[in-house]
Every structure is written in structure tokens, then in C-alpha cells.
Enzyme design. Sequence first.
Site, mmCIF file in Angstrom:
data_model
loop_
_atom_site.group_PDB
_atom_site.id
_atom_site.type_symbol
_atom_site.label_atom_id
_atom_site.label_comp_id
_atom_site.label_asym_id
_atom_site.label_seq_id
_atom_site.Cartn_x
_atom_site.Cartn_y
_atom_site.Cartn_z
ATOM 1 N N GLU A 27 0.841 -1.195 0.000
ATOM 2 C CA GLU A 27 0.000 0.000 0.000
ATOM 3 C C GLU A 27 0.871 1.238 0.000
ATOM 4 O OE1 GLU A 27 -2.961 0.437 3.118
ATOM 5 O OE2 GLU A 27 -3.038 -1.739 3.368
ATOM 6 N N GLU A 38 -14.016 5.673 -0.419
ATOM 7 C CA GLU A 38 -14.908 4.803 0.347
ATOM 8 C C GLU A 38 -15.588 5.619 1.444
ATOM 9 O OE1 GLU A 38 -12.874 0.881 1.219
ATOM 10 O OE2 GLU A 38 -11.248 1.949 0.207
ATOM 11 N N LYS A 62 -15.526 4.716 5.522
ATOM 12 C CA LYS A 62 -14.311 4.566 6.320
ATOM 13 C C LYS A 62 -14.363 5.528 7.510
ATOM 14 C CE LYS A 62 -10.370 3.429 4.930
ATOM 15 N NZ LYS A 62 -8.988 3.441 4.406
ATOM 16 N N GLU A 122 -9.296 9.949 5.139
ATOM 17 C CA GLU A 122 -9.412 8.494 5.042
ATOM 18 C C GLU A 122 -10.412 8.072 3.964
ATOM 19 O OE1 GLU A 122 -7.920 5.919 6.431
ATOM 20 O OE2 GLU A 122 -6.526 7.094 7.616
#
Length: 457
Positions: free
Chosen positions: A265, A319, A322, A328
Site C-alpha cells: 500500500e 470509500e 471509512k 481516510e
Amino acid sequence: MDTSTKKNPHLTLLISALLLLLLHITAVTSIGVNYGTMGDNLPPPLQVAQFIKTRTTIDRVKIFDMNPDIIRAFAGTNISLSVTIPNGLIPVLSNLTAARQWVGSNIRPFYPSTRFEYILVGSEVLHWGDAAMVNNLVPAMRSIHNALVKSNFTAIKVTTPHSLGILNSSRPPSSASFQFGWQKYFLTPMLEFHREAKSPFMVNPYPYFAWNPKDNNFALFKPNPGLFDPATGKNYTDAYDLLLDAVYVSMKKLGFGDVAIAVGETGWPSAGDPGMWWCTVENARWHNLNVARKAGSGVGTPLMPGRKFETFVFSLFNENLKPGAADERNFGLFRPDFSAVYDIGVMRQSQSGGGGTVAPAPVTPSSGKQWCVPKSGATEASLQANINWACTDGGVDCSAIKAGGSCFNPNTVKSHAAYIMNAYYQAKGHQDFNCDFSGTGSVTTSDPSYGACKYTA
């Protein structure tokens, strides 16, 4: 020792700019991406897989679970898929018998139609795991590897991603080492496993999480005087190279400098909370563009020249579920409607630097037929409730998902729910409201059948 770069910062800036230019002349051909599903507005996995295959040059995908819908969706796409075993299963899977059963239930039904690349045994276990998870991590990696070998699935490799909390320090890289308590009992035997199994040591190097205003240019691959390491004579003009070399030095100090490194990541958010001025579309694009081009360029790092690093950018989508600050929820290359937040050169027939809308790739209908499947954000509890109701009050024949049935494997709630929800939908005349299941069902035109498990239509 050559200290010319230390004495002449103008030369350093010139060299840095030239290297960046050379990197950007080369087009991005492929990159991996992390596909997270913490959103209630994300497209179904089949559409995601087709979008990646037909509209992007992304050639490998990493997910954070064993979602059978996603695994099935990538069947026949020739896109490499890496899947993650939950941290909580690690103690159980240190047993070879349990590992073989797990491979039989979770890998065998889909392979080789789905092209598995890595089985990730947990995620950042040394950082987040309890004592049982940490103590059983290497044994579980060995058990899963041995189970794959016994099944003749030798092309699938086993690894586990680490946060850089495993390092004592990283500045300068020559001083780096792994946390003392983990060196002997966990990381040395793990690196021995990687050497034997020819699998990479996977790390998650995020310059973003070490960002501070003084180091803004250093974190973002922008011209800067750099950080000089007097022990090696190397000058670092970006934090990403520095972090990778810190990992390499730490591995080399334990005698494992020959083991490959993969990037599980890394990324940068395109938006954040008010006042987080460093979280912008342009900063995210520039950071990830440099990471992507470095991944396959062969430029390497100051201490690893010529190396390529298999890399998974975080992440595919923004997203919305999250937790935490707004940053985030804004790491995605794409919005849930497939429009690009920015382009780092992965779009087919497009130029990097764009922020335009990309139309979703259509899923090819199967003879006009329709099936009912769970939505990607549906919880296991709600899906189990669907199974319980359909198999009792709903009048569905549920023998296919019982032990020995044609749809028992993979033995997961989501897979079983998909079969049962579709059976109910078909039996009731395939009206859309019969696939609602309290908002957890969705109609698809792509046949979810696999192997001996046939979904009626």
C-alpha cells in the site's frame, strides 16, 4: 566517499529534476491497486472487474478479505488477484490440516479461472495483532504455503503486509533497523521463509503519514535539496525512496538483502478536513504518478539501483464509510460512479493529468437473463438473516448449500446467501422487489454460477 551532492545543492536539484523528467517520459504500462469495499455506494464487483479490464492498464488487484463475489468477478479477466486472510484466523491456520481445508474451501473452487497471485496472511499483524496472532503468523504462512504446494498451486505465493512501525527509525536509511523485539523471533524466521518460498517481503510505505510542512516537497517528489546519508554517500530527494531503503537496510542487517520487496500500500488523499491544505487532487495525482512510474521503471532507489518494486496503490475508490477524518475517505483514484478523481496514466486512450468523467464499463448481458445477488456492502448478519428466512418461511430448497451440496463451497455466508437469494428471486417470478431483501440484494445480468454450482435463471 563522494560528497559532491552534499556540497552542491544546486547540482542536486538539477539531477533531481532530470530524473523526474526521465521518469515522466516513460508511459505507465501497469500498476496494482487496492480494492477496498467500505462504502454503501460502490458498484458491484462484476462491473468493477470489467471496468478495470477494459478501461484501465491496472493488471493486479489486492483485496482485504476473501469476498467470493469479488473472486468470482475476476475469473477469466487475466488480472492477478491477491486476497487477505483475516487476522483472527491466523492461530487456527498455523495447523497444516486446517490450512489445507482452508485452501480447499477458499482457493480450489475458483483457481485457476481466477488468477490468484498472493495469499496475504493477515494485514499489519505485528502492528495490530494480539499475542496469539503475532506468535502464529510465520507458522500460518508456512502452513498456507505448504497447503498450496500440496494442492499443486505453486504459482500462488504467500506473504503478509507490514506497516513501517516495524522500523526503529528510517532517517538516515543507513541507521535503520527493525524493532529489536521482533528481529529474532518474528522477522528473521519470516525472512527465511520468504527466501525459501521465493516470495516478497511486503511493506506499506506511506510518505503521507510522516508528512510535515517542512518536508512537503520531500514527501511529494518535488525539487528539494534532499537528505544526505553520510554513511553511504547517498542523497535522498524523496521520502518514498528513503523508506524503501530503510526497509532494505534493516533486512540486510539480518542477512536478507537478497529477498525481494513489494509495496502493498501507498497513496495520498485528494481531500481532507478543513485546514488539511496538503490533501489536494494535484498532490495526490503527483505522488501516485511518481510511485506508479517508479514501480516499473527499473530506476530503483539509491541503495537498490535497477530494482523494480511490485506496487499496489491505495486505493481504487473513495470509500464513504471509512471511519476517521475526511482524508481516510478520499484515497481513491476513482469515485463510485467510475469517474476519475485524477488520472496517473492508467486510463486506456487517455492522457495523464485528467480529472474527467469515465463512463462505467457495461457488463455484457447473458441472454437477457437476470440473477439476484447480495450488494457489496451487505453485512454477514443481514445475509445470514436472509438465508434463515428464505430457507424456512421463504420456501426455498436450501440443500445445495448444505455440506456435500453443489454450492456448499466456498463455505461462506455471502456465497451461500447469493445462491439462496437468487433461488427465491427466481421462484417468485424475478420481479425486482423480490430481490430487495431489506436493501441487501441487487439484480445483475451476469451469471454468478461457478463450477458445479449453477444459479437458475
